[in-house]
Design a protein around this motif. Structure first.
Motif, mmCIF file in Angstrom:
data_model
loop_
_atom_site.group_PDB
_atom_site.id
_atom_site.type_symbol
_atom_site.label_atom_id
_atom_site.label_comp_id
_atom_site.label_asym_id
_atom_site.label_seq_id
_atom_site.Cartn_x
_atom_site.Cartn_y
_atom_site.Cartn_z
ATOM 1 N N GLU A 175 -12.446 9.070 56.106
ATOM 2 C CA GLU A 175 -11.382 9.926 55.199
ATOM 3 C C GLU A 175 -11.899 10.865 54.486
ATOM 4 O O GLU A 175 -12.744 10.790 53.542
ATOM 5 C CB GLU A 175 -10.646 9.050 54.125
ATOM 6 C CG GLU A 175 -9.711 7.783 54.720
ATOM 7 C CD GLU A 175 -8.593 8.461 55.307
ATOM 8 O OE1 GLU A 175 -7.857 8.990 54.799
ATOM 9 O OE2 GLU A 175 -8.362 8.588 56.498
ATOM 10 N N GLU A 185 -5.677 -6.506 54.226
ATOM 11 C CA GLU A 185 -4.714 -5.427 54.310
ATOM 12 C C GLU A 185 -5.172 -4.225 55.496
ATOM 13 O O GLU A 185 -6.673 -4.325 55.528
ATOM 14 C CB GLU A 185 -4.481 -4.538 53.083
ATOM 15 C CG GLU A 185 -3.887 -5.420 52.089
ATOM 16 C CD GLU A 185 -2.394 -5.660 52.466
ATOM 17 O OE1 GLU A 185 -1.587 -4.968 53.456
ATOM 18 O OE2 GLU A 185 -1.893 -6.838 51.841
ATOM 19 N N GLU A 188 -5.253 1.866 56.408
ATOM 20 C CA GLU A 188 -4.118 2.835 55.795
ATOM 21 C C GLU A 188 -3.678 2.388 54.514
ATOM 22 O O GLU A 188 -3.316 3.315 53.489
ATOM 23 C CB GLU A 188 -3.010 3.390 56.740
ATOM 24 C CG GLU A 188 -2.278 2.297 57.366
ATOM 25 C CD GLU A 188 -2.871 1.412 58.741
ATOM 26 O OE1 GLU A 188 -1.975 1.125 59.525
ATOM 27 O OE2 GLU A 188 -4.248 1.523 58.669
ATOM 28 N N GLU A 189 -3.309 1.279 54.324
ATOM 29 C CA GLU A 189 -2.954 0.487 53.237
ATOM 30 C C GLU A 189 -4.126 0.577 51.903
ATOM 31 O O GLU A 189 -3.758 0.992 50.869
ATOM 32 C CB GLU A 189 -2.436 -0.942 53.193
ATOM 33 C CG GLU A 189 -1.411 -1.302 54.233
ATOM 34 C CD GLU A 189 -0.190 -0.821 53.630
ATOM 35 O OE1 GLU A 189 0.086 -0.475 52.481
ATOM 36 O OE2 GLU A 189 0.663 -0.474 54.656
ATOM 37 N N PHE A 194 -6.348 3.249 51.977
ATOM 38 C CA PHE A 194 -6.312 4.401 51.762
ATOM 39 C C PHE A 194 -5.213 4.859 50.599
ATOM 40 O O PHE A 194 -5.418 5.482 49.680
ATOM 41 C CB PHE A 194 -6.349 5.266 52.784
ATOM 42 C CG PHE A 194 -7.489 5.103 53.833
ATOM 43 C CD1 PHE A 194 -8.655 4.550 53.426
ATOM 44 C CD2 PHE A 194 -7.217 5.247 55.244
ATOM 45 C CE1 PHE A 194 -9.696 4.424 54.359
ATOM 46 C CE2 PHE A 194 -8.317 5.212 56.191
ATOM 47 C CZ PHE A 194 -9.495 4.647 55.644
ATOM 48 N N ALA A 195 -4.201 4.362 51.017
ATOM 49 C CA ALA A 195 -3.026 4.553 50.057
ATOM 50 C C ALA A 195 -3.084 4.095 48.646
ATOM 51 O O ALA A 195 -2.849 4.780 47.688
ATOM 52 C CB ALA A 195 -1.625 4.263 50.691
ATOM 53 N N ALA A 196 -3.855 2.905 48.622
ATOM 54 C CA ALA A 196 -3.737 2.283 47.435
ATOM 55 C C ALA A 196 -5.110 2.854 46.382
ATOM 56 O O ALA A 196 -4.873 3.117 45.177
ATOM 57 C CB ALA A 196 -4.233 0.644 47.473
ATOM 58 N N HIS A 216 -5.726 6.124 46.587
ATOM 59 C CA HIS A 216 -5.179 7.487 45.974
ATOM 60 C C HIS A 216 -3.990 7.024 44.951
ATOM 61 O O HIS A 216 -3.980 7.798 43.790
ATOM 62 C CB HIS A 216 -4.250 8.162 47.240
ATOM 63 C CG HIS A 216 -5.274 8.711 48.214
ATOM 64 N ND1 HIS A 216 -6.052 10.015 47.760
ATOM 65 C CD2 HIS A 216 -5.651 8.493 49.362
ATOM 66 C CE1 HIS A 216 -6.735 10.261 48.900
ATOM 67 N NE2 HIS A 216 -6.456 9.637 49.806
ATOM 68 N N ALA A 217 -3.412 6.115 45.212
ATOM 69 C CA ALA A 217 -2.394 5.634 44.013
ATOM 70 C C ALA A 217 -3.218 5.342 42.845
ATOM 71 O O ALA A 217 -2.871 5.910 41.639
ATOM 72 C CB ALA A 217 -1.520 4.228 44.365
ATOM 73 N N GLN A 229 -4.424 8.105 40.679
ATOM 74 C CA GLN A 229 -3.170 8.650 39.681
ATOM 75 C C GLN A 229 -2.663 7.716 38.874
ATOM 76 O O GLN A 229 -1.704 8.071 38.079
ATOM 77 C CB GLN A 229 -2.171 9.172 40.919
ATOM 78 C CG GLN A 229 -2.551 10.256 41.791
ATOM 79 C CD GLN A 229 -1.709 10.521 42.732
ATOM 80 O OE1 GLN A 229 -0.320 10.088 42.666
ATOM 81 N NE2 GLN A 229 -1.985 11.112 44.138
ATOM 82 N N ARG A 256 -1.351 5.021 39.247
ATOM 83 C CA ARG A 256 -0.127 4.219 39.883
ATOM 84 C C ARG A 256 -0.702 2.842 40.248
ATOM 85 O O ARG A 256 -1.632 2.733 40.954
ATOM 86 C CB ARG A 256 0.352 4.882 40.885
ATOM 87 C CG ARG A 256 1.187 6.109 40.162
ATOM 88 C CD ARG A 256 1.802 6.909 41.239
ATOM 89 N NE ARG A 256 1.288 7.652 42.555
ATOM 90 C CZ ARG A 256 1.094 7.283 43.698
ATOM 91 N NH1 ARG A 256 2.033 5.851 44.130
ATOM 92 N NH2 ARG A 256 0.548 7.707 44.521
ATOM 93 N N THR A 266 -0.761 -0.435 42.778
ATOM 94 C CA THR A 266 -0.368 -0.919 44.135
ATOM 95 C C THR A 266 -1.201 -2.699 44.120
ATOM 96 O O THR A 266 -1.902 -2.639 43.801
ATOM 97 C CB THR A 266 -1.338 -0.129 44.988
ATOM 98 O OG1 THR A 266 -0.701 1.250 44.795
ATOM 99 C CG2 THR A 266 -1.069 -0.641 46.399
#
Length: 209
Positions: free
Chosen positions: A27, A108, A111-112, A114-116, A118-119, A122, A124, A126
């Motif tokens: 990534e 998981e 892609e889950e 990676f998204a977590a 980034h969240a 920030q 956020r 997950t």
């Protein structure tokens, strides 16, 4: 170009860390700046490297565990994303109370993850779907199950250590009635033993004494 999210890996299994390094290395917007094999090492490296996100396992062998490491690491500038195989209520609760921003299971998809990450960077939250379900179930049951007055009476006698026959005598009902009520109590509390019922009742403050 966006600045890559700086990651510190913490897992006591070298093979797992190697796998994560390879995965995250694919990534372009994620950069692994360090790896730790213990909670103590994670704390020290976090202080030195100041990553955006610490990817934290819970079980770390000898020394402090992932929950305690999370408690010492988590802050406004460093977020902790738990990545573990454990999804018990106790583990989830302890990790979140310690300050974990997210809680992801190792099962998981990439892609889950990676998204977590980034969240988490920030700030956020997950949660893996199974974890989210457990949290919601726990919240729904926070007010406690609805027990009838008779069920509460029997639960109180149960907590005093009385057997079915003794409970029946104390409440002037038959043993069969006691057993019927116990079955309903177990179902409402989500347990299958007398000790389990008493433990949950004390935890949720369902007893009047």
């Amino acid at each position: 170009m966006t600045t890559p999210v700086r990651i510190l890996l913490c897992d006591d299994h070298t093979v797992v860390r190697a796998g994560l390094l390879a995965l995250l290395g694919s990534e372009p917007d994620i950069e692994v700046v360090g790896e730790a094999g213990s909670g103590e090492e994670a704390i020290a490296l976090t202080a030195r490297l100041r990553p955006d996100v610490v990817l934290m396992d819970l079980q770390l062998g000898p020394g402090i565990d992932g929950v305690e490491a999370t408690r010492r690491i988590a802050g406004p500038d460093v977020h902790v994303l738990v990545l573990t195989t454990y999804d018990t209520d106790a583990d989830i609760t302890r990790a979140i109370e310690a300050g974990a921003t997210g809680y992801l299971l190792k099962a998981e998809r990439p892609e889950e993850l990676f998204a977590a990450i980034h969240a988490a960077a920030q700030g956020r939250t997950t949660l893996s779907p199974p974890v989210a379900s457990r949290v919601m179930d726990r919240m729904r049951g926070a007010a406690g199950p609805t027990l009838t007055d008779r069920e509460r009476d029997i639960l109180g006698q149960l907590a005093r250590g009385l057997g079915n026959r003794e409970i029946a005598r104390a409440l002037f009902i038959s043993e069969a009635t006691v057993k019927t009520h116990l079955g309903r109590i177990y179902a409402k509390l989500g347990v299958d033993t007398r000790s389990g019922a008493v433990a949950v009742a004390k935890e949720r403050r369902l007893l009047s004494w």
